[in-house]
Design a protein around this motif. Structure first.
Motif, PDB file in Angstrom:
ATOM      1  N   GLN A   1       0.469   4.833  -2.296  1.00 12.33           N
ATOM      2  CA  GLN A   1       0.352   6.158  -1.690  1.00 12.33           C
ATOM      3  C   GLN A   1       1.452   7.094  -2.180  1.00 12.33           C
ATOM      4  O   GLN A   1       1.204   8.280  -2.416  1.00 12.33           O
ATOM      5  CB  GLN A   1       0.384   6.055  -0.159  1.00 12.33           C
ATOM      6  CG  GLN A   1      -0.836   5.390   0.423  1.00 12.33           C
ATOM      7  CD  GLN A   1      -2.119   6.103   0.028  1.00 12.33           C
ATOM      8  OE1 GLN A   1      -2.195   7.318   0.054  1.00 12.33           O
ATOM      9  NE2 GLN A   1      -3.122   5.334  -0.360  1.00 12.33           N
TER      10      GLN A   1
ATOM     11  N   GLU B   1       0.813  -1.213   0.000  1.00 14.44           N
ATOM     12  CA  GLU B   1       0.000   0.000   0.000  1.00 14.44           C
ATOM     13  C   GLU B   1       0.847   1.263   0.000  1.00 14.44           C
ATOM     14  O   GLU B   1       0.475   2.266  -0.598  1.00 14.44           O
ATOM     15  CB  GLU B   1      -0.945   0.015   1.201  1.00 14.44           C
ATOM     16  CG  GLU B   1      -1.731   1.283   1.264  1.00 14.44           C
ATOM     17  CD  GLU B   1      -3.133   1.094   1.763  1.00 14.44           C
ATOM     18  OE1 GLU B   1      -3.751   2.113   2.025  1.00 14.44           O
ATOM     19  OE2 GLU B   1      -3.587  -0.041   1.888  1.00 14.44           O
ATOM     20  N   TRP B   2       1.998   1.228   0.657  1.00 15.22           N
ATOM     21  CA  TRP B   2       2.843   2.418   0.748  1.00 15.22           C
ATOM     22  C   TRP B   2       3.272   2.902  -0.628  1.00 15.22           C
ATOM     23  O   TRP B   2       3.375   4.107  -0.859  1.00 15.22           O
ATOM     24  CB  TRP B   2       4.069   2.194   1.646  1.00 15.22           C
ATOM     25  CG  TRP B   2       4.990   1.111   1.201  1.00 15.22           C
ATOM     26  CD1 TRP B   2       5.011  -0.176   1.640  1.00 15.22           C
ATOM     27  CD2 TRP B   2       6.035   1.215   0.228  1.00 15.22           C
ATOM     28  NE1 TRP B   2       5.999  -0.881   1.007  1.00 15.22           N
ATOM     29  CE2 TRP B   2       6.652  -0.060   0.132  1.00 15.22           C
ATOM     30  CE3 TRP B   2       6.509   2.236  -0.577  1.00 15.22           C
ATOM     31  CZ2 TRP B   2       7.709  -0.315  -0.729  1.00 15.22           C
ATOM     32  CZ3 TRP B   2       7.576   1.985  -1.437  1.00 15.22           C
ATOM     33  CH2 TRP B   2       8.164   0.715  -1.503  1.00 15.22           C
TER      34      TRP B   2
END
Length: 121
Positions: A43, A39-40
């Motif tokens: 983002q 997920e990082w």
């Protein structure tokens, strides 16, 4: 340049310098991202492209036929990164240079590719 661009540029510069060794750390990180889809990274890309004209693909579930679009994008990306891993044995770090280009120019095709890879996650 926004703060994400500056941080990414500095990080990729370090990876490009390290890439002069026998193994491309940039490609290995890229392969990890394509396989695990953390997920990082999504983002980071969202923050990197904030304020640009690149729109979203709007990948709603079921839009592309049960994730086949994501699977194709992941396979193609994995193969490209694997080929770059082999090419990076040469004295010029190709993957790091491409990463620096993406951070500085922020081409729309990269954001679209990331959205396809992350489809359904």
């Amino acid at each position: 340049m926004n703060s994400t661009q500056v941080k990414s540029f500095l990080f990729l510069t370090v990876l490009a310098i390290i890439g002069f060794g026998p193994l491309s750390l940039t490609c290995l990180i890229g392969l990890f991202i394509v396989v695990r889809r953390p997920e990082w990274f999504y983002q980071v890309v969202e923050n990197l492209y904030r304020g640009t004209a690149c729109g979203s693909m709007d990948c709603a579930p079921g839009q592309h036929g049960h994730g086949s679009e994501a699977r194709k994008a992941r396979i193609k990306s994995f193969l490209c990164l694997f080929i770059l891993l082999v090419l990076d044995i040469a004295p010029v770090p190709v993957a790091g240079s491409i990463g620096l280009y993406v951070v500085l120019i922020r081409p729309c095709w990269f954001k679209t590719l990331v959205e396809r890879i992350y489809y359904g996650v």
